[in-house]
Scaffold this motif. Sequence first.
Motif, short mmCIF file in Angstrom:
data_model
loop_
_atom_site.label_atom_id
_atom_site.label_comp_id
_atom_site.label_asym_id
_atom_site.label_seq_id
_atom_site.Cartn_x
_atom_site.Cartn_y
_atom_site.Cartn_z
N VAL A 139 0.86 -1.18 0.00
CA VAL A 139 0.00 0.00 0.00
C VAL A 139 0.90 1.23 0.00
O VAL A 139 1.61 1.50 0.98
N SER A 140 0.88 1.99 -1.10
CA SER A 140 1.73 3.16 -1.25
C SER A 140 0.93 4.43 -1.04
O SER A 140 -0.10 4.64 -1.67
N ARG A 141 1.43 5.28 -0.15
CA ARG A 141 0.78 6.55 0.16
C ARG A 141 1.84 7.63 0.28
O ARG A 141 3.03 7.38 0.11
N GLY A 142 1.37 8.85 0.60
CA GLY A 142 2.31 9.94 0.79
C GLY A 142 3.24 9.67 1.96
O GLY A 142 4.43 9.98 1.92
N ASN A 143 2.70 9.06 3.03
CA ASN A 143 3.47 8.67 4.20
C ASN A 143 3.08 7.27 4.61
O ASN A 143 1.92 6.87 4.46
N SER A 144 4.04 6.54 5.15
CA SER A 144 3.76 5.18 5.60
C SER A 144 2.96 5.22 6.89
O SER A 144 3.18 6.05 7.77
N SER A 145 2.01 4.29 7.02
CA SER A 145 1.21 4.20 8.24
C SER A 145 1.90 3.39 9.33
O SER A 145 1.56 3.50 10.51
N LEU A 146 2.87 2.56 8.94
CA LEU A 146 3.63 1.75 9.89
C LEU A 146 5.03 1.58 9.32
O LEU A 146 5.19 1.05 8.22
N TYR A 166 7.22 3.10 14.15
CA TYR A 166 6.42 4.32 14.03
C TYR A 166 5.05 3.97 13.47
O TYR A 166 4.95 3.24 12.47
N HIS A 167 4.00 4.48 14.09
CA HIS A 167 2.65 4.16 13.64
C HIS A 167 1.77 5.40 13.71
O HIS A 167 2.00 6.32 14.51
N ARG A 168 0.71 5.41 12.90
CA ARG A 168 -0.18 6.57 12.82
C ARG A 168 -1.49 6.34 13.56
O ARG A 168 -2.20 7.29 13.88
N TYR A 169 -1.80 5.08 13.84
CA TYR A 169 -3.09 4.77 14.47
C TYR A 169 -2.92 4.56 15.97
O TYR A 169 -1.83 4.19 16.44
N PRO A 170 -3.97 4.79 16.77
CA PRO A 170 -3.84 4.74 18.23
C PRO A 170 -3.61 3.35 18.81
O PRO A 170 -3.21 3.22 19.95
N VAL A 171 -3.86 2.31 18.05
CA VAL A 171 -3.67 0.94 18.56
C VAL A 171 -2.18 0.63 18.64
O VAL A 171 -1.43 0.84 17.69
N THR A 172 -1.72 0.14 19.79
CA THR A 172 -0.31 -0.18 19.98
C THR A 172 0.07 -1.40 19.13
O THR A 172 -0.58 -2.43 19.20
N PRO A 173 1.14 -1.29 18.34
CA PRO A 173 1.55 -2.42 17.49
C PRO A 173 2.07 -3.60 18.31
O PRO A 173 2.35 -3.49 19.51
N GLY A 174 2.20 -4.73 17.63
CA GLY A 174 2.79 -5.92 18.23
C GLY A 174 4.11 -6.23 17.56
O GLY A 174 4.52 -5.58 16.59
N TRP A 175 4.78 -7.25 18.05
CA TRP A 175 6.11 -7.65 17.57
C TRP A 175 6.07 -9.15 17.31
O TRP A 175 5.76 -9.94 18.20
N CYS A 176 6.36 -9.57 16.08
CA CYS A 176 6.23 -10.97 15.70
C CYS A 176 7.50 -11.50 15.05
O CYS A 176 8.21 -10.75 14.37
N ARG A 177 7.76 -12.76 15.25
CA ARG A 177 8.82 -13.43 14.49
C ARG A 177 8.17 -14.16 13.33
O ARG A 177 7.33 -15.05 13.51
N SER A 202 5.29 4.94 25.63
CA SER A 202 5.02 6.21 26.28
C SER A 202 4.75 7.34 25.29
O SER A 202 4.06 8.31 25.60
N GLN A 203 5.31 7.22 24.08
CA GLN A 203 5.04 8.20 23.03
C GLN A 203 3.89 7.69 22.17
O GLN A 203 3.87 6.51 21.80
N PRO A 204 2.94 8.56 21.83
CA PRO A 204 1.71 8.10 21.18
C PRO A 204 1.89 7.49 19.79
O PRO A 204 1.07 6.69 19.36
N TYR A 222 11.68 -10.41 11.59
CA TYR A 222 10.64 -10.02 12.54
C TYR A 222 9.73 -8.98 11.89
O TYR A 222 10.04 -8.45 10.82
N MET A 223 8.62 -8.67 12.56
CA MET A 223 7.70 -7.67 12.03
C MET A 223 7.12 -6.84 13.16
O MET A 223 6.82 -7.36 14.23
N CYS A 224 6.95 -5.55 12.90
CA CYS A 224 6.01 -4.75 13.67
C CYS A 224 4.65 -4.94 13.01
O CYS A 224 4.54 -4.89 11.78
N VAL A 225 3.63 -5.18 13.82
CA VAL A 225 2.31 -5.51 13.29
C VAL A 225 1.27 -4.61 13.94
O VAL A 225 1.25 -4.44 15.16
N GLN A 226 0.41 -4.03 13.11
CA GLN A 226 -0.71 -3.23 13.61
C GLN A 226 -1.92 -3.49 12.71
O GLN A 226 -1.95 -3.07 11.56
#
Length: 264
Positions: A139-146, A166-177, A202-204, A222-226
């Motif tokens: 998904v290509s946009r002006g800025n990445s969402s994750l 770095y994420h744009r949505y309020p849901v805290t991401p997860g960390w996966c292998r 601590s940072q939104p 690994y992946m950051c997942v949201q």
Amino acid sequence: MLGFSGTMTLSPYSKGHHHTGQTIRLHSYLHVLFPGTHCITTVSTVSVAVGTTVSIPCLYESKYRSHVKYLCKGETWNSCTDVIKTNSRSHNSVYTISDDPARDVFTVTIRSQEVGTSHYWCAVEIDDGADEGEQFQLVSRGNSSLSVPEQNIAAYVGQSVDILCYHRYPVTPGWCRLELGRCVWGGQDGAAGGAHVTFNASQPTVLVVTVRDLRLETSGWYMCVQGDLNIPMLLSVHSEYKSVFTSFKLFHFSTLFHQSLTGT
């Protein structure tokens, strides 16, 4: 056992007459419960900024180590077009591909060129049957969402490393292998890939993932997942830094000793 909330194709497509056209989509924790059902494992949906390049890992079964791998572009498997192959030497300014049989993974890089959603397939050629493929979306946009600052992270045994998601949505991401399909969610410290994982949210718009007690076997994708979004990264854990430094000192000493004997 936890898995990320995106979906994966439980029965990979086979290109050719064996393709049934039927897709079963379930939460990816089934990959952990039923190991071996995936011939190819990859991300689901990756968000990128237009004009940037992203690396996508495509993990495969060891029986495919000697096979040709390729990237196919198109919304459906039967109609997708091959854009680059591991046995091709042609120059490509948009795509690259490299195979690492020792780790059973090939990696493709894609440079995002325009706003929109593109469908791709990690694919393996099968000489005596139908090819195997697994789909992901870009998904290509002006800025990445994750996003992450760097997709290739180097660290040393016994140390810890901080990874910023770095994420744009309020849901805290997860960390996966990716290889194991196992996840630890933000706010729930745990273990992933044989290392202890802690979070700082601590940072939104930034999740700091700290991976401690690194081992050689912690190395992997690994992946950051949201939600349905993923951003993969390769964590490479090396032997202790002091051993490298010691080797350098020994080499330097032996060189000086040789020079003192020969007068060179």
